[in-house]
Enzyme design. Structure first.
Site, PDB file in Angstrom:
ATOM      1  CG  ASP A 275      11.349  47.604 -85.362  1.00 12.40           C
ATOM      2  OD1 ASP A 275      10.481  46.706 -85.477  1.00 12.40           O
ATOM      3  OD2 ASP A 275      11.675  48.712 -85.837  1.00 12.40           O
TER       4      ASP A 275
ATOM      5  CG  ASP B 119       5.695  47.606 -88.271  1.00 14.96           C
ATOM      6  OD1 ASP B 119       5.937  48.070 -89.336  1.00 14.96           O
ATOM      7  OD2 ASP B 119       6.783  47.835 -87.601  1.00 14.96           O
TER       8      ASP B 119
HETATM    9  C1  DX5 Z   1       8.009  50.982 -84.004  1.00 13.09           C
HETATM   10  C2  DX5 Z   1       8.001  50.423 -85.563  1.00 13.09           C
HETATM   11  C3  DX5 Z   1       9.131  51.241 -86.246  1.00 13.09           C
HETATM   12  C4  DX5 Z   1       9.344  50.548 -87.820  1.00 13.09           C
HETATM   13  C5  DX5 Z   1      10.698  51.343 -88.177  1.00 13.09           C
HETATM   14  O1  DX5 Z   1       6.893  50.592 -83.736  1.00 13.09           O
HETATM   15  O2  DX5 Z   1       8.128  49.236 -85.386  1.00 13.09           O
HETATM   16  O3  DX5 Z   1      10.363  50.947 -85.778  1.00 13.09           O
HETATM   17  O4  DX5 Z   1       9.376  49.441 -87.770  1.00 13.09           O
HETATM   18  O5  DX5 Z   1      10.573  52.489 -88.223  1.00 13.09           O
HETATM   19  P1  DX5 Z   1      11.745  53.474 -88.424  1.00 13.09           P
HETATM   20  O6  DX5 Z   1      12.838  52.720 -89.276  1.00 13.09           O
HETATM   21  O7  DX5 Z   1      11.347  54.623 -89.270  1.00 13.09           O
HETATM   22  O8  DX5 Z   1      12.476  53.818 -87.137  1.00 13.09           O
END
Ligand code: DX5
Length: 225
Positions: free
Chosen positions: A177, A37
């Site tokens: 996501d 990310d």
């Molecule tokens: C948001 C991030 C999150 C991450 C996943 O910017 O990209 O979505 O990847 O996080 P969780 O699974 O904790 O929502």
């Protein structure tokens, strides 16, 4: 029958002081690919890391890497993520002025391309670039942080995208996501998602990483029937 389900951990919850070890744990837990990310503090209100961290992580696992570029003007640094060892680069439709050109540039660099849509962005934003995409990412949270609540209102958007891809005979995966957990994965898969990015849920599961990955995979596979 191949369901196309892929479990994709986000590195956000990883111990950045021991990222290599966490990547080895994730590979051992049976994940399919790793999502990095990348955040610039402008497109999203958070700052994480750039391509150098991904390059340093490359030697710890043979799993495919995808870079989720939550950054403005991603076209300026695509090559660095390819050189860092990413097999797929995800750019946000909202973050690049010339999305079609940017997606084409990614493919010209020899890797796969994907476009991500924030929750408020309609799928019409990508209607004319789907032929330049190898995947579409539907954000089920507003990007910037892990641990947020899944936005169930995105499921009709996933359904509509699935229908559009089918109408175009485009066999490319829909990735989701944000807030993906055992409680939310079934709805996302039934709507049409097959690549499932999860961070906080798998890292905080009482089952441990391997158990958490297996649980989400079992629920997702069952939801495809
Ligand atoms: C948001 C991030 C999150 C991450 C996943 O910017 O990209 O979505 O990847 O996080 P969780 O699974 O904790 O929502």
């Amino acid at each position: 029958m191949a369901t196309g389900i892929e479990i994709v951990p986000s590195v956000l919850p990883c111990d950045f002081g021991a990222l290599g070890t966490d990547l080895e744990r994730l590979e051992d837990a049976g994940v399919d690919k790793i999502q990095f990310d990348v955040m610039d503090g402008h497109f999203v209100p958070n700052l994480t890391f750039g391509s150098d961290i991904i390059a340093a992580a490359r030697k710890y696992t043979s799993l495919p890497f995808e870079a989720h570029l939550m950054i403005f003007a991603p076209e300026n640094t695509l090559q660095r993520y390819v050189e860092a060892g990413c097999d797929l680069i995800i750019v946000h439709a909202e973050a690049t002025v010339h999305l079609h050109r940017t997606l084409t540039q990614i493919r010209d660099l020899g890797v796969r391309s994907a476009v991500a849509l924030n929750p408020a962005t309609p799928i019409s934003a990508v209607e004319y670039v789907l032929d330049s995409c190898d995947m579409v990412l539907i954000m089920t949270v507003n990007p910037g942080f892990g641990g947020q609540a899944y936005i169930q209102e995105m499921e009709p958007k996933i359904v509509a995208l699935k229908r559009l891809l089918s109408d175009r005979n485009l066999d490319i995966p829909i990735e989701v996501d944000g807030g993906i957990s055992p409680k939310t994965v079934v709805g996302a898969v039934k709507a049409g998602a097959t690549h499932l990015v999860s961070g906080s849920s798998i890292f905080s599961s009482p089952r441990g990483l391997k158990g958490a990955v297996a649980e989400i995979r079992e629920l997702a596979e069952a939801a495809t029937n």
